[in-house]
Design an enzyme around this catalytic site. Structure first.
Site, short mmCIF file in Angstrom:
data_model
loop_
_atom_site.label_atom_id
_atom_site.label_comp_id
_atom_site.label_asym_id
_atom_site.label_seq_id
_atom_site.Cartn_x
_atom_site.Cartn_y
_atom_site.Cartn_z
N SER A 1 0.79 -1.24 0.00
CA SER A 1 0.00 0.00 0.00
C SER A 1 0.82 1.29 0.00
CB SER A 1 -0.94 0.03 1.21
OG SER A 1 -2.03 -0.79 0.97
N LYS B 1 0.40 3.44 -2.96
CA LYS B 1 -0.77 4.31 -3.16
C LYS B 1 -0.37 5.79 -3.16
CE LYS B 1 -3.91 0.89 -1.12
NZ LYS B 1 -4.49 0.40 0.15
N TYR C 1 -4.73 3.60 7.89
CA TYR C 1 -6.10 3.05 7.97
C TYR C 1 -6.73 3.41 9.32
CZ TYR C 1 -3.16 0.47 4.79
OH TYR C 1 -2.22 0.15 3.87
N VAL D 1 1.23 -3.81 3.81
CA VAL D 1 1.19 -5.11 4.48
C VAL D 1 2.43 -5.98 4.22
CG1 VAL D 1 -1.32 -5.32 4.75
CG2 VAL D 1 -0.23 -6.18 2.66
#
Ligand code: GLN
Length: 306
Positions: free
Chosen positions: A65, A68, A242, A260
């Site tokens: 991630s 991103k 998150y 992750v």
């Protein structure tokens, strides 16, 4: 404020409890299961050119991630403020792959750093570029001045084979009219961006641009405006972890992004960029030792953005 990073990193290495082996590596992507969970690396690049490292800072891992932030930067360059017509800027307070809000909020993802938002961003890049994978590689290679950076095809294929939630999210987006391209084309690009393989030295160098108001320090190329850079940092601060963004902000006090694969990158505007990698994750999907080392860094230096 203490800026003796060599000394601070040596103390961090002393204090981290490597034997405790807290947390589990991500195992929902089969290829990530093969990684030894006890790797550890850290690399800190200062804007003045100094660099400091610990452990395996040259070992490649799957950035997941963290990618991103690269894709968001590209979309903001291409689409400007139109990005915000299709994706929000609020923390989700939910897991990175949650579908709950997406249905309730009519297919507009809360932010670009959760999976739903990143899929909308991926869709924008697929619309704009004839070869979005190559465009992403070009961008990351430009940031790092390193043409060796590439995708780990095995990780991309592996995630595609089990990416049920991302398939579901993409279908949900399509049903709300928030995906222009073929679902499989967008997912293929998304799985590849997550499968970018980089080490801590390369990642910290790539993120220096966010500590430098959008300008690549080595080449002096302005790839983002200072305003765009400010917005990306704000999103990393509020949404980069998150449903643990508050905790990271509370403990570390820097904008950052996790993946992750066990990587975390954080930046101190005007000062440095730091990347850390340790595959054991807490229940929110963030690296246990990664978070701890960055907490120690800003605590020992008494220097965060707050
Ligand atoms: N590729 C992963 C996924 O979509 C990325 C998740 C992450 O790093 N938090 O599930």
């Amino acid at each position: 404020m203490i800026r003796n990073y060599a000394r601070v990193l040596a103390e961090i290495e002393q204090e981290l409890d490597f034997e405790q082996r807290l947390g589990q590596p991500a195992d929902y992507i089969p290829e990530l299961r093969k990684v030894n969970p006890d790797h550890f690396g850290l690399h800190l690049c200062c804007l003045n050119g100094d660099a400091f490292c610990l452990g395996e800072d040259k070992t490649h891992f799957s950035i997941q991630s963290i990618s991103k932030v690269f894709s968001l930067s590209m979309a903001m360059r291409i689409c400007g403020d139109d990005v915000w017509k299709r994706v929000g800027v609020e923390p989700s307070g939910n897991a990175f792959n949650s579908l709950i809000q997406l249905e309730r909020e009519d297919g507009i993802p809360r932010n670009p750093l959760i999976n739903a938002g990143a899929l909308v961003i991926a869709d924008m890049l697929v619309t704009h570029f004839s070869d979005p994978r190559q465009a992403l590689l070009d961008f990351v290679r430009q940031l790092t001045q390193d043409d060796s950076i590439t995708f780990d095809e095995d990780v991309a294929v592996s995630e595609q084979s089990v990416g049920y939630r991302n398939f579901a999210t993409a279908h949900m987006l399509k049903s709300f009219g928030n995906m222009e391209n073929e679902i499989m084309e967008v997912l293929d690009f998304y799985f590849h961006q997550c499968a970018l393989s980089m080490n801590c030295a390369q990642l910290s160098k790539a993120f220096l641009v966010f500590a430098n108001e959008g300008k690549i320090p080595d080449s002096h190329t302005q790839v983002l405006s200072p305003l765009q850079c400010k917005r990306i940092n704000a999103l990393m601060m509020t949404c980069g972890f998150y449903d643990e963004a508050g905790e990271f902000s509370f403990l570390v006090g820097l904008p950052g992004k996790s993946g992750v694969g066990g990587g975390i990158v954080a930046i101190h505007p005007g000062e440095y960029s730091v990347a850390v990698w340790s595959p054991r994750l807490n229940e929110k999907g963030n690296s246990v030792l990664g978070m701890k080392s960055l907490e120690l860094l800003t605590t020992k230096t008494a220097y965060s953005i707050f």
